[in-house]
Each structure stands twice: as structure tokens, then as C-alpha cells.
Scaffold this motif. Structure first.
Motif, PDB file in Angstrom:
ATOM      1  N   LYS A 105      15.303  76.714   4.466  1.00 28.26           N
ATOM      2  CA  LYS A 105      13.900  76.890   4.083  1.00 28.26           C
ATOM      3  C   LYS A 105      13.447  75.753   3.173  1.00 28.26           C
ATOM      4  N   GLU A 106      14.286  75.385   2.221  1.00 30.17           N
ATOM      5  CA  GLU A 106      13.935  74.325   1.278  1.00 30.17           C
ATOM      6  C   GLU A 106      13.929  72.953   1.954  1.00 30.17           C
ATOM      7  N   VAL A 107      14.841  72.755   2.899  1.00 32.24           N
ATOM      8  CA  VAL A 107      14.872  71.502   3.663  1.00 32.24           C
ATOM      9  C   VAL A 107      13.562  71.344   4.435  1.00 32.24           C
ATOM     10  N   ASN A 108      13.113  72.425   5.061  1.00 32.00           N
ATOM     11  CA  ASN A 108      11.859  72.369   5.814  1.00 32.00           C
ATOM     12  C   ASN A 108      10.677  72.116   4.893  1.00 32.00           C
ATOM     13  N   ARG A 109      10.690  72.732   3.712  1.00 33.07           N
ATOM     14  CA  ARG A 109       9.616  72.513   2.747  1.00 33.07           C
ATOM     15  C   ARG A 109       9.595  71.050   2.295  1.00 33.07           C
ATOM     16  N   LEU A 110      10.776  70.479   2.045  1.00 32.19           N
ATOM     17  CA  LEU A 110      10.835  69.079   1.628  1.00 32.19           C
ATOM     18  C   LEU A 110      10.298  68.164   2.717  1.00 32.19           C
ATOM     19  N   GLN A 111      10.607  68.473   3.961  1.00 28.10           N
ATOM     20  CA  GLN A 111      10.086  67.675   5.074  1.00 28.10           C
ATOM     21  C   GLN A 111       8.567  67.689   5.068  1.00 28.10           C
ATOM     22  N   GLN A 112       7.974  68.871   4.862  1.00 32.28           N
ATOM     23  CA  GLN A 112       6.520  68.980   4.811  1.00 32.28           C
ATOM     24  C   GLN A 112       5.953  68.161   3.652  1.00 32.28           C
ATOM     25  N   ILE A 113       6.599  68.248   2.505  1.00 34.41           N
ATOM     26  CA  ILE A 113       6.134  67.501   1.335  1.00 34.41           C
ATOM     27  C   ILE A 113       6.132  66.001   1.615  1.00 34.41           C
ATOM     28  N   LEU A 114       7.206  65.521   2.220  1.00 31.55           N
ATOM     29  CA  LEU A 114       7.305  64.085   2.507  1.00 31.55           C
ATOM     30  C   LEU A 114       6.302  63.654   3.565  1.00 31.55           C
ATOM     31  N   PHE A 115       6.012  64.535   4.531  1.00 29.19           N
ATOM     32  CA  PHE A 115       4.962  64.238   5.507  1.00 29.19           C
ATOM     33  C   PHE A 115       3.626  64.035   4.792  1.00 29.19           C
ATOM     34  N   TYR A 116       3.278  64.968   3.930  1.00 26.18           N
ATOM     35  CA  TYR A 116       2.004  64.887   3.219  1.00 26.18           C
ATOM     36  C   TYR A 116       1.958  63.685   2.284  1.00 26.18           C
ATOM     37  N   ARG A 117       3.096  63.362   1.637  1.00 28.22           N
ATOM     38  CA  ARG A 117       3.130  62.182   0.781  1.00 28.22           C
ATOM     39  C   ARG A 117       2.860  60.919   1.592  1.00 28.22           C
ATOM     40  N   GLU A 118       3.432  60.874   2.803  1.00 26.78           N
ATOM     41  CA  GLU A 118       3.220  59.719   3.678  1.00 26.78           C
ATOM     42  C   GLU A 118       1.751  59.566   4.039  1.00 26.78           C
ATOM     43  N   LEU A 119       1.034  60.675   4.105  1.00 27.18           N
ATOM     44  CA  LEU A 119      -0.392  60.656   4.438  1.00 27.18           C
ATOM     45  C   LEU A 119      -1.258  60.393   3.212  1.00 27.18           C
ATOM     46  N   GLY A 120      -0.619  60.184   2.054  1.00 27.28           N
ATOM     47  CA  GLY A 120      -1.368  59.796   0.864  1.00 27.28           C
ATOM     48  C   GLY A 120      -1.936  60.933   0.042  1.00 27.28           C
ATOM     49  N   ILE A 121      -1.470  62.152   0.271  1.00 26.24           N
ATOM     50  CA  ILE A 121      -1.978  63.304  -0.471  1.00 26.24           C
ATOM     51  C   ILE A 121      -1.202  63.450  -1.774  1.00 26.24           C
ATOM     52  N   SER A 122      -1.901  63.759  -2.865  1.00 26.30           N
ATOM     53  CA  SER A 122      -1.264  63.887  -4.171  1.00 26.30           C
ATOM     54  C   SER A 122      -0.349  65.109  -4.209  1.00 26.30           C
ATOM     55  N   LEU A 123       0.576  65.112  -5.156  1.00 23.15           N
ATOM     56  CA  LEU A 123       1.482  66.254  -5.299  1.00 23.15           C
ATOM     57  C   LEU A 123       0.710  67.534  -5.612  1.00 23.15           C
ATOM     58  N   GLU A 124      -0.337  67.400  -6.409  1.00 21.88           N
ATOM     59  CA  GLU A 124      -1.154  68.574  -6.719  1.00 21.88           C
ATOM     60  C   GLU A 124      -1.767  69.154  -5.451  1.00 21.88           C
ATOM     61  N   GLY A 125      -2.273  68.249  -4.598  1.00 16.82           N
ATOM     62  CA  GLY A 125      -2.854  68.701  -3.334  1.00 16.82           C
ATOM     63  C   GLY A 125      -1.817  69.308  -2.411  1.00 16.82           C
ATOM     64  N   ILE A 126      -0.640  68.687  -2.360  1.00 14.22           N
ATOM     65  CA  ILE A 126       0.437  69.201  -1.507  1.00 14.22           C
ATOM     66  C   ILE A 126       0.862  70.586  -1.971  1.00 14.22           C
ATOM     67  N   LYS A 127       0.983  70.749  -3.274  1.00 20.95           N
ATOM     68  CA  LYS A 127       1.393  72.047  -3.818  1.00 20.95           C
ATOM     69  C   LYS A 127       0.394  73.140  -3.420  1.00 20.95           C
ATOM     70  N   SER A 128      -0.884  72.816  -3.488  1.00 17.93           N
ATOM     71  CA  SER A 128      -1.907  73.788  -3.106  1.00 17.93           C
ATOM     72  C   SER A 128      -1.803  74.179  -1.642  1.00 17.93           C
ATOM     73  N   ILE A 129      -1.414  73.203  -0.816  1.00 20.32           N
ATOM     74  CA  ILE A 129      -1.311  73.450   0.626  1.00 20.32           C
ATOM     75  C   ILE A 129      -0.079  74.284   0.964  1.00 20.32           C
ATOM     76  N   VAL A 130       1.103  73.811   0.529  1.00 17.26           N
ATOM     77  CA  VAL A 130       2.347  74.442   0.975  1.00 17.26           C
ATOM     78  C   VAL A 130       2.633  75.774   0.294  1.00 17.26           C
ATOM     79  N   THR A 131       1.987  76.022  -0.839  1.00 21.81           N
ATOM     80  CA  THR A 131       2.199  77.311  -1.519  1.00 21.81           C
ATOM     81  C   THR A 131       1.124  78.324  -1.161  1.00 21.81           C
TER      82      THR A 131
END
Length: 253
Positions: free
Chosen positions: A44-70
Motif C-alpha cells: 500500500k505504501e509503495v503504491n502511495r509513493l508511486q503516486q506521490i512521485l508521479f504528481y511531483r513529476e507533474l510539478g504539483i507541490s507536496l501540499e497539493g499532493i497531500k490533499s489529493i492522495v489523502t
């Protein structure tokens, strides 16, 4: 399979410090802490990390990513399809820029002659890709495929002077908005100037401007965590301030 911080970091190509920071800000918590005090990550955590890195690659801030994935409504399968579409757009954009560079080299060597339109085609395609990235599915759902197609065609036919104008106007919008935010008054002169400039900037992308559409986009900046994170990245509350300024501006038009 389970991983320690070191193993997961090595596999993902990121530092253990980054993983610990993700734990600290609660965007990626380990599955458990073992008896030796080590963080342990599962599938589950591996999949979450993959999503985070995808969003980072697209230039989204960590704050924005957190709002999305949580978000309780977050759908990993849907997100992956959206990632794929954005990556394909990015690939197309890079291919066009590479082709543009190849043509420019050929012209410099006297093998071909490029038209003025060709010289800026790659940059226009980048604007289209950036527009899709920023407004994406929400605009498509709200205004329809025909409106999006008209917008893209408008960008493709943009002249050199129009291209220069839209890029400088974007910077002017953000600079004015930053100054206006300090005043704290969305009805003030600076805030209304920012709203007007924002409307002009949108007009370069849209087939036609309407105050209703302008107000709708401003509302979306607050309602969608990705847009909110983009405008709030320097000064939290900027998205709401812009929304309020635009609503005042459009109510007077």
C-alpha cells in the motif's frame, strides 16, 4: 513484500531523508514500526509513493499532493489514467520541441528555411500542454470538448507578438496579485487590477471571455486542491483572495 526506509529509498531513487520527511508531514506513513524501531513499508505504501512521485513529476507541490492522495474519494486507477494522459501530452510537447531544435539547426546550416510560424510552434504546443495541465479535466467537463478544441486552435495560431504578450502577462498577473494580497483588500485598486489582468490572460486561452466563466474558474481555484496549492505556494490564502477579487470584478462588468 516489505521494505525498510533504505531499501524503499534505493528502489524508488529517493533519499531516506525524503522518506522520513514524508512520514513527518503525514503524506506517506510507514505500515508499521518494527521491534528495532525501523520504519517498514508494504505494498500500500509503495503504491502511495508511486503516486506521490508521479504528481511531483507533474510539478504539483507536496501540499497539493497531500490533499489529493489523502482525499477519501481518491481513486488510484483514475489517477493513473490521468497521469498517463498528462505524460503523453508532455511527451508530445518534448517531441515537438526536439523537432523545432532540429529544424533550427538545419536552418543555421543552410539546409532549410524556417517560417516565422514554425520557429514558435514548439513553444505554442508547450502553452497548450501547460493549459491542459492547469485546467485539465475540470474545464473539459464544464465547457465541453468543442470549447477546449477552439482554445487549442487559438493557441496554435498565436502570433509571435501574442505569444510574447501572454507569457509576460502571466508574470504580471502573479506580481500584481502578490502585491494586492499584502493589502488584504480584494476590492482594492491593486486587487481589481490583478483580476482584470487575470481576465485578459484567460482571454488568450479561451475562444471568448465571459464574466460567468471567469468567476467559475476563480471558484475552481479554491475548490480544487491542485489549483489552490498552485496559487497558495508562496502565500497561503492567495487562491481565495484571487477568487474574491474576481467575483467583485465580474459583478461590476
Amino acid at each position: 513484500m516489505e521494505y525498510t526506509v533504505q531499501k524503499l529509498g534505493k528502489m524508488a531513487g529517493i533519499s531516506t531523508r525524503t522518506l522520513r520527511y514524508y512520514d513527518e508531514i503525514e503524506i506517506l506513513k510507514p505500515a508499521r514500526i518494527n521491534s528495532s524501531g525501523y520504519r517498514i513499508y508494504g505494498e500500500k505504501e509503495v503504491n502511495r509513493l508511486q503516486q506521490i512521485l508521479f504528481y511531483r513529476e507533474l510539478g504539483i507541490s507536496l501540499e497539493g499532493i497531500k490533499s489529493i492522495v489523502t482525499n477519501p474519494c481518491f481513486d488510484a486507477a483514475v489517477a493513473l489514467r490521468e497521469h498517463r494522459e498528462k505524460l503523453l501530452l508532455k511527451k508530445e510537447q518534448l517531441n515537438l520541441l526536439i523537432a523545432n531544435v532540429d529544424k533550427t539547426i538545419a536552418e543555421a546550416e543552410g539546409r532549410i528555411i524556417m517560417s516565422d510560424k514554425e520557429k514558435f510552434q514548439g513553444f505554442k504546443e508547450k502553452l497548450i500542454a501547460d493549459n491542459e495541465k492547469q485546467y485539465g479535466k475540470e474545464i473539459l467537463e464544464k465547457y465541453g470538448q468543442d470549447a477546449v478544441k477552439k482554445t487549442n486552435n487559438k493557441l496554435k495560431n498565436m502570433t509571435e507578438s501574442e505569444y510574447d504578450k501572454v507569457t509576460s502577462l502571466e508574470s504580471e498577473v502573479m506580481e500584481t496579485l502578490t502585491e494586492a494580497f499584502i493589502t488584504g483588500d480584494p476590492a482594492g485598486v491593486l486587487a481589481q487590477k490583478a483580476a482584470a489582468l487575470h481576465g485578459q490572460w484567460l482571454s488568450f486561452y479561451w475562444d471568448s471571455y465571459t464574466k460567468e466563466a471567469h468567476a467559475g474558474v476563480a471558484e475552481m481555484y479554491v475548490g480544487d486542491p491542485r489549483f489552490k496549492a498552485y496559487y497558495d505556494k508562496k502565500q497561503p490564502g492567495t487562491a481565495e483572495f484571487l477568487r474574491d477579487a474576481v467575483l467583485i470584478y465580474t459583478s461590476k462588468k
